[in-house]
Design a protein around this motif. Structure first.
Motif, PDB file in Angstrom:
ATOM      1  N   ASP A 166       0.813  -1.215   0.000  1.00 39.18           N
ATOM      2  CA  ASP A 166       0.000   0.000   0.000  1.00 39.18           C
ATOM      3  C   ASP A 166       0.848   1.268   0.000  1.00 39.18           C
ATOM      4  N   LEU A 167       2.132   1.147   0.305  1.00 36.84           N
ATOM      5  CA  LEU A 167       3.024   2.308   0.308  1.00 36.84           C
ATOM      6  C   LEU A 167       3.374   2.759  -1.103  1.00 36.84           C
ATOM      7  N   ILE A 168       3.178   1.885  -2.071  1.00 31.44           N
ATOM      8  CA  ILE A 168       3.566   2.177  -3.450  1.00 31.44           C
ATOM      9  C   ILE A 168       2.326   2.556  -4.247  1.00 31.44           C
ATOM     10  N   ASP A 169       2.377   3.733  -4.852  1.00 34.17           N
ATOM     11  CA  ASP A 169       1.284   4.234  -5.673  1.00 34.17           C
ATOM     12  C   ASP A 169       1.436   3.666  -7.084  1.00 34.17           C
ATOM     13  N   ARG A 170       0.457   2.878  -7.502  1.00 37.39           N
ATOM     14  CA  ARG A 170       0.524   2.266  -8.838  1.00 37.39           C
ATOM     15  C   ARG A 170       0.530   3.301  -9.951  1.00 37.39           C
ATOM     16  N   ALA A 171       0.034   4.507  -9.681  1.00 37.74           N
ATOM     17  CA  ALA A 171      -0.002   5.562 -10.694  1.00 37.74           C
ATOM     18  C   ALA A 171       1.284   6.380 -10.706  1.00 37.74           C
ATOM     19  N   ASP A 172       2.197   6.103  -9.811  1.00 39.55           N
ATOM     20  CA  ASP A 172       3.468   6.834  -9.756  1.00 39.55           C
ATOM     21  C   ASP A 172       4.215   6.614 -11.072  1.00 39.55           C
ATOM     22  N   PRO A 173       4.669   7.673 -11.734  1.00 37.06           N
ATOM     23  CA  PRO A 173       5.407   7.496 -12.989  1.00 37.06           C
ATOM     24  C   PRO A 173       6.652   6.625 -12.822  1.00 37.06           C
ATOM     25  N   ALA A 174       7.149   6.519 -11.595  1.00 35.91           N
ATOM     26  CA  ALA A 174       8.337   5.717 -11.317  1.00 35.91           C
ATOM     27  C   ALA A 174       7.980   4.310 -10.855  1.00 35.91           C
ATOM     28  N   PHE A 175       6.727   3.909 -11.029  1.00 42.23           N
ATOM     29  CA  PHE A 175       6.272   2.609 -10.524  1.00 42.23           C
ATOM     30  C   PHE A 175       7.198   1.469 -10.952  1.00 42.23           C
ATOM     31  N   THR A 176       7.536   1.391 -12.225  1.00 42.12           N
ATOM     32  CA  THR A 176       8.389   0.312 -12.729  1.00 42.12           C
ATOM     33  C   THR A 176       9.726   0.304 -12.025  1.00 42.12           C
ATOM     34  N   GLN A 177      10.345   1.471 -11.892  1.00 41.38           N
ATOM     35  CA  GLN A 177      11.648   1.546 -11.255  1.00 41.38           C
ATOM     36  C   GLN A 177      11.557   1.239  -9.763  1.00 41.38           C
ATOM     37  N   ILE A 178      10.459   1.622  -9.123  1.00 42.29           N
ATOM     38  CA  ILE A 178      10.260   1.317  -7.701  1.00 42.29           C
ATOM     39  C   ILE A 178      10.171  -0.197  -7.517  1.00 42.29           C
ATOM     40  N   VAL A 179       9.406  -0.852  -8.379  1.00 40.99           N
ATOM     41  CA  VAL A 179       9.273  -2.306  -8.305  1.00 40.99           C
ATOM     42  C   VAL A 179      10.639  -2.965  -8.520  1.00 40.99           C
TER      43      VAL A 179
ATOM     44  N   ILE B 122      11.276   3.407  -2.972  1.00 41.88           N
ATOM     45  CA  ILE B 122      10.529   4.460  -3.662  1.00 41.88           C
ATOM     46  C   ILE B 122      11.473   5.598  -4.046  1.00 41.88           C
ATOM     47  N   LYS B 123      12.342   5.996  -3.138  1.00 42.08           N
ATOM     48  CA  LYS B 123      13.301   7.067  -3.439  1.00 42.08           C
ATOM     49  C   LYS B 123      14.256   6.651  -4.551  1.00 42.08           C
TER      50      LYS B 123
END
Length: 185
Positions: free
Chosen positions: A29-42, A64-65
């Motif tokens: 839940d800490l990761i926003d799926r709409a974040d433009p950096a989603f792929t890199q966060i994963v 996330i950072k």
């Protein structure tokens, strides 16, 4: 499979067993799926888990950072960002996840030698590329598992959700317009 659309990037262990997945469920839940950096966060989370790092809120926040920093690097305004056409003509390059079409099916794979890989599989069309390696490929396989062709690991039916993802990758990373080996048209 994930009707409630919860993000499941931690592992395949415990899939379908809520009591086993619960310890890390809140971290998703800490990761926003709409974040433009989603792929890199994963990808960052995947690198942590591959290294045996215990996932905590602090580690997910760090991922996330890191993911956002990587996203900025990929989208730099000076033209040095990842774009599909930047794959070298021959030889190795940074790992990419590729989406290719043959008929009504889409293959999701990863490579560090795109030209060689296209010669091996001879798709009808290279649809999109996204920066990433086996961790992102596994995430995509899991993400689109409901569309998987029975008996196949990397081939998927071209359902609307997968088509939408391919279009997002093209919008984010460019249309792969490079001449690569494909089946004769």
């Amino acid at each position: 499979m994930y009707e409630d659309n919860r993000l499941h990037i931690w592992s395949d262990e415990g899939v379908g067993h809520a009591e086993e997945a619960a310890p890390h469920a809140h971290l998703a839940d800490l990761i926003d799926r709409a974040d433009p950096a989603f792929t890199q966060i994963v990808q960052a989370v995947g690198r942590f888990t591959e290294a045996g790092v215990e996932l905590t809120e602090e580690m997910v926040t760090a991922a996330i950072k890191l993911g956002r920093a990587e996203q900025r690097r990929w989208t730099m305004a000076d033209g040095s960002a990842f774009k599909a056409e930047r794959i070298p003509a021959e030889g190795k390059h940074d790992a990419v996840v590729y989406y290719v079409r043959r008929g009504a099916l889409i293959k999701i794979g990863t490579t560090t030698e795109l030209r060689r890989r296209m010669r091996e599989i001879l798709p009808e069309e290279l649809l999109a590329l996204e920066p990433g390696s086996i961790g992102i490929e596994n995430q995509r396989h899991h993400q689109f598992s409901a569309l998987r062709v029975p008996g196949q690991r990397e081939w998927f039916h071209a359902g609307p959700v997968l088509q939408e993802h391919v279009l997002r990758m093209r919008a984010t990373h460019g249309v792969p317009d490079q001449p690569l080996p494909t089946l004769p048209g």
